[in-house]
Scaffold this motif. Structure first.
Motif, PDB file in Angstrom:
ATOM      1  N   TYR A   7     -12.083   5.173   2.235  1.00 49.80           N
ATOM      2  CA  TYR A   7     -12.010   5.695   0.880  1.00 49.80           C
ATOM      3  C   TYR A   7     -11.672   4.561  -0.084  1.00 49.80           C
ATOM      4  CZ  TYR A   7     -11.535  10.280   3.128  1.00 49.80           C
ATOM      5  OH  TYR A   7     -11.732  11.412   3.881  1.00 49.80           O
ATOM      6  N   ARG A  60      -6.847  18.144   6.259  1.00 50.07           N
ATOM      7  CA  ARG A  60      -6.404  16.782   6.588  1.00 50.07           C
ATOM      8  C   ARG A  60      -7.608  15.947   6.994  1.00 50.07           C
ATOM      9  NH1 ARG A  60      -2.559  13.994  10.561  1.00 50.07           N
ATOM     10  NH2 ARG A  60      -1.730  12.405   9.194  1.00 50.07           N
ATOM     11  N   PHE A  82     -10.134   9.020  -7.199  1.00 50.11           N
ATOM     12  CA  PHE A  82     -11.105   8.844  -6.114  1.00 50.11           C
ATOM     13  C   PHE A  82     -12.399   8.240  -6.661  1.00 50.11           C
ATOM     14  CE2 PHE A  82     -13.340   9.661  -2.294  1.00 50.11           C
ATOM     15  CZ  PHE A  82     -14.567  10.219  -2.631  1.00 50.11           C
ATOM     16  N   TYR A  88     -10.223   4.016  -3.999  1.00 50.25           N
ATOM     17  CA  TYR A  88      -9.563   4.637  -5.136  1.00 50.25           C
ATOM     18  C   TYR A  88      -9.267   3.569  -6.194  1.00 50.25           C
ATOM     19  CZ  TYR A  88      -8.486   8.966  -2.565  1.00 50.25           C
ATOM     20  OH  TYR A  88      -8.562  10.154  -1.872  1.00 50.25           O
ATOM     21  N   GLN A 102      -6.503   2.809  -9.506  1.00 49.27           N
ATOM     22  CA  GLN A 102      -5.229   3.224 -10.072  1.00 49.27           C
ATOM     23  C   GLN A 102      -4.926   2.403 -11.315  1.00 49.27           C
ATOM     24  OE1 GLN A 102      -1.736   2.297  -7.702  1.00 49.27           O
ATOM     25  NE2 GLN A 102      -0.625   4.080  -8.473  1.00 49.27           N
ATOM     26  N   GLY A 144      -1.517   7.957 -11.257  1.00 46.06           N
ATOM     27  CA  GLY A 144      -2.015   8.363  -9.958  1.00 46.06           C
ATOM     28  C   GLY A 144      -3.326   7.688  -9.611  1.00 46.06           C
ATOM     29  N   LEU A 145      -3.810   7.949  -8.397  1.00 45.15           N
ATOM     30  CA  LEU A 145      -5.053   7.352  -7.917  1.00 45.15           C
ATOM     31  C   LEU A 145      -6.236   8.244  -8.258  1.00 45.15           C
ATOM     32  CD1 LEU A 145      -2.788   5.976  -6.171  1.00 45.15           C
ATOM     33  CD2 LEU A 145      -4.514   5.816  -4.363  1.00 45.15           C
ATOM     34  N   GLY A 199       0.829  -1.197   0.000  1.00 44.52           N
ATOM     35  CA  GLY A 199       0.000   0.000   0.000  1.00 44.52           C
ATOM     36  C   GLY A 199       0.860   1.242   0.000  1.00 44.52           C
ATOM     37  N   GLY A 246      -1.603  13.324  -7.850  1.00 47.24           N
ATOM     38  CA  GLY A 246      -0.900  13.618  -9.082  1.00 47.24           C
ATOM     39  C   GLY A 246      -0.621  12.331  -9.842  1.00 47.24           C
ATOM     40  N   TRP A 276      -3.396   2.645   4.250  1.00 45.92           N
ATOM     41  CA  TRP A 276      -3.779   2.070   2.962  1.00 45.92           C
ATOM     42  C   TRP A 276      -3.685   0.546   2.958  1.00 45.92           C
ATOM     43  CZ3 TRP A 276      -5.626   5.179  -0.880  1.00 45.92           C
ATOM     44  CH2 TRP A 276      -5.453   6.547  -0.705  1.00 45.92           C
ATOM     45  N   GLY A 277      -4.632  -0.054   2.244  1.00 44.12           N
ATOM     46  CA  GLY A 277      -4.524  -1.465   1.946  1.00 44.12           C
ATOM     47  C   GLY A 277      -3.506  -1.665   0.833  1.00 44.12           C
ATOM     48  N   ALA A 278      -3.101  -2.920   0.601  1.00 40.05           N
ATOM     49  CA  ALA A 278      -2.066  -3.223  -0.392  1.00 40.05           C
ATOM     50  C   ALA A 278      -2.592  -3.193  -1.828  1.00 40.05           C
ATOM     51  CB  ALA A 278      -1.443  -4.584  -0.096  1.00 40.05           C
ATOM     52  N   LEU A 280      -7.649   0.366  -4.483  1.00 38.40           N
ATOM     53  CA  LEU A 280      -7.063   0.541  -3.158  1.00 38.40           C
ATOM     54  C   LEU A 280      -8.082   1.125  -2.199  1.00 38.40           C
ATOM     55  CD1 LEU A 280      -4.514   1.714  -5.297  1.00 38.40           C
ATOM     56  CD2 LEU A 280      -3.377   1.170  -3.165  1.00 38.40           C
ATOM     57  N   VAL A 324      -9.258   6.067   7.607  1.00 40.22           N
ATOM     58  CA  VAL A 324      -8.886   6.902   8.742  1.00 40.22           C
ATOM     59  C   VAL A 324      -9.294   6.133   9.993  1.00 40.22           C
ATOM     60  CG1 VAL A 324      -9.270   9.070   9.941  1.00 40.22           C
ATOM     61  CG2 VAL A 324      -9.174   9.031   7.454  1.00 40.22           C
ATOM     62  N   GLN A 357      -4.744  10.396   9.744  1.00 36.68           N
ATOM     63  CA  GLN A 357      -3.819   9.845   8.752  1.00 36.68           C
ATOM     64  C   GLN A 357      -4.499   8.698   8.033  1.00 36.68           C
ATOM     65  OE1 GLN A 357       0.193   9.026   9.982  1.00 36.68           O
ATOM     66  NE2 GLN A 357       0.418   7.343   8.525  1.00 36.68           N
ATOM     67  N   LEU A 358      -4.362   8.676   6.718  1.00 37.77           N
ATOM     68  CA  LEU A 358      -4.907   7.589   5.928  1.00 37.77           C
ATOM     69  C   LEU A 358      -3.974   6.389   5.970  1.00 37.77           C
ATOM     70  CD1 LEU A 358      -6.415   8.932   2.569  1.00 37.77           C
ATOM     71  CD2 LEU A 358      -7.558   7.626   4.349  1.00 37.77           C
TER      72      LEU A 358
END
Lengths: 112, 111
Positions: B33, A97, B45, B35, B37, B42-43, A42, A104, B101-103, B88, B92, B98-99
């Motif tokens: 969330y 946040r 949403f 996303y 990719q 990029g990702l 991730g 990007g 993330w899964g793999a 992905l 939170v 802070q986010l």
């Protein structure tokens, strides 16, 4: 059109060199982020900034440095102290946040 | 991240078939969330879920957050080649926002 730009798309670096990755946004977002993505993993947070002239270390900040002199710009420097810098680097921004992040297109860094 | 598990790691689906991707946490989620990719890009949403039991849809993609707010599923109906990519989930988990993330789940659509 609003969005986030990263440059360059591909970057090659010799061992021992510092390189700087550019990230610019025109979304008027306060928060900006740098992530590193490795195959099968991730995203991992390197640094983030919630406001101009302020930034915080993420989970893997060692060997990296950032600056936030302007709201729209958040460059990342990969220093020679980073032991394994070859990776895909993603910059993101959000209005604040915790809110939805916009990404990007990424920079792929390869160390030769 | 061990804190956020995605399954399966990869998925090959015949075009037109339905599929489900899961994202599971051991902690209660403040927000989840999804996303998408494309390789080397990029990702993008897709959706955000915050309330237990919440469900959102966009075109042929539906995401749900369970009542306990520890698991989310992403369901694609009648898959198309345009659905191929890496999905992905990011979550939170505390007031630090802070986010995590899964793999990711790599989806391949067979024509």
């Amino acid at each position: 059109d609003g969005g986030i730009t990263q440059s360059p798309k591909y970057l090659f670096r010799k061992e021992g060199q510092n390189v700087t990755l550019s990230c610019e946004q025109n979304l008027n977002h306060d928060a900006m982020y740098w992530y590193r993505q490795d195959p099968g993993q991730g995203l991992r947070l390197i640094y983030y900034s919630q406001i101009v002239n302020d930034f915080q270390k993420g989970d893997i900040a060692e060997g990296y440095s950032v600056s936030r002199e302007k709201k729209e710009s958040f460059p990342l420097t990969v220093t020679s102290a980073q032991k394994n810098p070859t990776a895909f680097y993603l910059c993101a921004s959000s209005s604040y946040r915790g809110n939805e992040q916009f990404f990007g297109p990424g920079t792929r860094l390869t160390v030769l | 991240s061990q804190e956020l598990e995605q399954s399966p790691q990869s998925l090959i689906v015949q075009e037109g078939k339905n599929l489900t991707i899961n994202c599971t946490s051991s902690k209660t989620l403040y927000g989840l969330y999804w996303y998408k990719q494309k390789y080397g890009e990029g990702l993008i949403f897709l959706m955000m879920l915050q309330k237990g039991g919440e469900e959102k849809s966009h075109e042929k993609i539906t995401a749900k957050l369970d009542e306990k707010k520890q698991q989310s599923s992403l369901h694609i109906t009648a898959s198309q080649p345009s659905h191929a990519g890496i999905y992905l989930c990011g979550a939170v988990m505390d007031s630090n926002y802070q986010l995590i993330w899964g793999a990711g789940t790599k989806l391949i659509i067979k024509p």
